[in-house]
Design a protein around this motif. Structure first.
Motif, PDB file in Angstrom:
ATOM      1  N   TRP A  27       0.864  -1.172   0.000  1.00 25.30           N
ATOM      2  CA  TRP A  27       0.000   0.000   0.000  1.00 25.30           C
ATOM      3  C   TRP A  27       0.903   1.225   0.000  1.00 25.30           C
ATOM      4  O   TRP A  27       2.112   1.104   0.256  1.00 25.30           O
ATOM      5  CB  TRP A  27      -0.973   0.001   1.186  1.00 25.30           C
ATOM      6  N   GLY A  28       0.355   2.381  -0.314  1.00 29.87           N
ATOM      7  CA  GLY A  28       1.145   3.581  -0.568  1.00 29.87           C
ATOM      8  C   GLY A  28       2.200   3.893   0.466  1.00 29.87           C
ATOM      9  O   GLY A  28       3.370   4.068   0.149  1.00 29.87           O
ATOM     10  N   LEU A  29       1.784   3.927   1.731  1.00 28.97           N
ATOM     11  CA  LEU A  29       2.704   4.326   2.789  1.00 28.97           C
ATOM     12  C   LEU A  29       3.845   3.319   2.939  1.00 28.97           C
ATOM     13  O   LEU A  29       5.001   3.697   3.128  1.00 28.97           O
ATOM     14  CB  LEU A  29       1.940   4.476   4.103  1.00 28.97           C
ATOM     15  N   SER A  57      -4.241  -1.964  -8.896  1.00 30.42           N
ATOM     16  CA  SER A  57      -4.515  -1.761  -7.484  1.00 30.42           C
ATOM     17  C   SER A  57      -5.947  -2.157  -7.192  1.00 30.42           C
ATOM     18  O   SER A  57      -6.829  -2.036  -8.038  1.00 30.42           O
ATOM     19  CB  SER A  57      -4.281  -0.305  -7.104  1.00 30.42           C
ATOM     20  N   GLY A  68     -11.257  -0.518  12.562  1.00 29.60           N
ATOM     21  CA  GLY A  68     -10.920   0.745  13.213  1.00 29.60           C
ATOM     22  C   GLY A  68      -9.882   1.554  12.455  1.00 29.60           C
ATOM     23  O   GLY A  68      -9.169   2.372  13.025  1.00 29.60           O
ATOM     24  N   ARG A  69      -9.764   1.303  11.146  1.00 31.28           N
ATOM     25  CA  ARG A  69      -8.854   2.119  10.316  1.00 31.28           C
ATOM     26  C   ARG A  69      -9.387   2.138   8.896  1.00 31.28           C
ATOM     27  O   ARG A  69     -10.126   1.223   8.506  1.00 31.28           O
ATOM     28  CB  ARG A  69      -7.429   1.545  10.341  1.00 31.28           C
ATOM     29  N   PRO A  70      -9.018   3.195   8.126  1.00 36.27           N
ATOM     30  CA  PRO A  70      -9.479   3.222   6.734  1.00 36.27           C
ATOM     31  C   PRO A  70      -8.912   2.047   5.949  1.00 36.27           C
ATOM     32  O   PRO A  70      -7.911   1.439   6.345  1.00 36.27           O
ATOM     33  CB  PRO A  70      -8.934   4.549   6.200  1.00 36.27           C
ATOM     34  N   ARG A  71      -9.586   1.773   4.838  1.00 39.23           N
ATOM     35  CA  ARG A  71      -9.140   0.716   3.936  1.00 39.23           C
ATOM     36  C   ARG A  71      -7.801   1.083   3.303  1.00 39.23           C
ATOM     37  O   ARG A  71      -7.558   2.233   2.984  1.00 39.23           O
ATOM     38  CB  ARG A  71     -10.170   0.639   2.823  1.00 39.23           C
ATOM     39  N   ARG A  72      -6.972   0.068   3.078  1.00 37.41           N
ATOM     40  CA  ARG A  72      -5.752   0.305   2.291  1.00 37.41           C
ATOM     41  C   ARG A  72      -6.072   0.081   0.821  1.00 37.41           C
ATOM     42  O   ARG A  72      -7.019  -0.618   0.496  1.00 37.41           O
ATOM     43  CB  ARG A  72      -4.680  -0.728   2.677  1.00 37.41           C
ATOM     44  N   ARG A  73      -5.238   0.658  -0.028  1.00 38.71           N
ATOM     45  CA  ARG A  73      -5.333   0.313  -1.439  1.00 38.71           C
ATOM     46  C   ARG A  73      -4.078  -0.482  -1.775  1.00 38.71           C
ATOM     47  O   ARG A  73      -2.966  -0.018  -1.539  1.00 38.71           O
ATOM     48  CB  ARG A  73      -5.421   1.567  -2.308  1.00 38.71           C
ATOM     49  N   TYR A  75      -1.350  -2.382  -4.072  1.00 34.13           N
ATOM     50  CA  TYR A  75      -0.734  -2.280  -5.399  1.00 34.13           C
ATOM     51  C   TYR A  75       0.139  -3.502  -5.653  1.00 34.13           C
ATOM     52  O   TYR A  75       0.815  -3.978  -4.748  1.00 34.13           O
ATOM     53  CB  TYR A  75       0.165  -1.044  -5.484  1.00 34.13           C
TER      54      TYR A  75
END
Lengths: 114, 191
Positions: A27-29, A57, A68-73, A75
């Motif tokens: 994922w991006g990070l 992606s 309890g956290r946003p979805r990852r995207r 890749y």
């Protein structure tokens, strides 16, 4: 085969990380940390790779409320992207080995990337 | 004694005020960060907004809760670079609608192998000139490639006359060398 119009050092570094293990989904990070490219910048490189169909992606299949956290995207390289990456990286192997610090972006290339 | 007391009292009041304002500011940071994310996303094409909002929020969420300032700075950088991202997204969107090969590419790739080889034969005078100009300025291939935004390998091939650089590349290189195109062509025809 759609190509990448301009290969930048960042792009090479990104492909190097992505090609290091094609089975891993990034994922991006995580990609930003692994490649040393600043995280806002990395989305631009990923968008270009995606447009060229070197990378695909998909949104992570989780329930954000439950986790309890946003979805990852997530890749990963496409088969064609994997081939192109390997070809490119072997083509630039000498440069990558000789100038490891050059791979990390040091300056902006004029107005084109601003 | 009285002035000393006043000074101490002033100091205590100021410190308390500072702490209150600081806490208030820290409380506002996450909201400010979210606003910046919204601003970044708004610069993107409508189709991609939801997707990138999710990605950006994930990144911010992953930053430890005690690193609110880092998150804010990250959001600020994202906001600034969002225009570039929007540009890339629009370009790829436009490219999807283009025909696969343009008329120009079709013409470029037509003809006998010999004609093709002639058309794409690198100009060795240009190669030598670019190399000479770089060496006169005492800069390395790496430095020039970085300035011109091309890879060292590409520059090396151009200088050795193995590749014929395109117009855009020639413009970039001459700009990086600090040579005007007029000067470049003059030198090229003189040599």
């Amino acid at each position: 085969m759609a190509g990448i119009e301009r290969i930048t050092p960042q792009m090479l570094r990104l492909l190097e990380v992505l090609a290091s293990d094609p089975s891993i989904e990034w994922w991006g990070l995580a990609l930003a940390k692994a490649s040393g490219i600043q995280s806002p910048t990395i989305y631009r490189a990923l968008a270009r790779l995606e447009a060229a169909r070197w990378v695909t992606s998909t949104p992570e299949e989780i329930d954000p409320a439950h986790e309890g956290r946003p979805r990852r995207r997530l890749y990963r390289l496409t088969p064609a992207g994997g081939r192109e990456a390997t070809r490119l990286l072997s083509g630039y192997a000498q440069e990558i080995a000789a100038y490891p610090t050059r791979i990390v972006p040091q300056r902006r290339y004029g107005a084109a990337t601003a | 004694v009285i002035s000393a007391l006043v000074a101490v009292a002033t100091f205590i009041v100021m410190a308390a005020l500072g702490a209150v304002i600081g806490a208030e500011f820290l409380g506002w940071l996450p909201a400010l960060t979210r606003t910046l994310v919204s601003l970044s996303v708004r610069q993107l094409p409508a189709k991609s907004r939801e997707r990138y909002r999710e990605e950006f929020l994930y990144d911010i969420n992953s930053m430890a809760s005690d690193r609110k300032v880092t998150a804010l700075l990250w959001a600020l950088r994202t906001c600034i670079s969002a225009r570039g991202l929007a540009k890339s997204l629009n370009e790829s969107e436009n490219r999807r609608h283009e025909p696969k090969t343009t008329e120009r590419e079709r013409l470029d790739s037509s003809g006998s192998p010999t004609q093709l080889a002639m058309r794409h034969r690198p100009d060795i005078d240009l190669a030598a000139l670019l190399k000479r100009l770089r060496e006169e300025r005492d800069i390395t291939q790496e430095e020039l490639a970085l300035d011109a935004g091309i890879t060292v390998a590409a520059l090396s091939r151009i200088e050795r006359g193995l590749n014929s650089p395109g117009w855009v590349t020639v413009v970039r290189i001459s700009k990086a060398l600090g040579v005007s195109l007029v000067e470049l062509t003059t030198q090229l025809t003189d040599s």
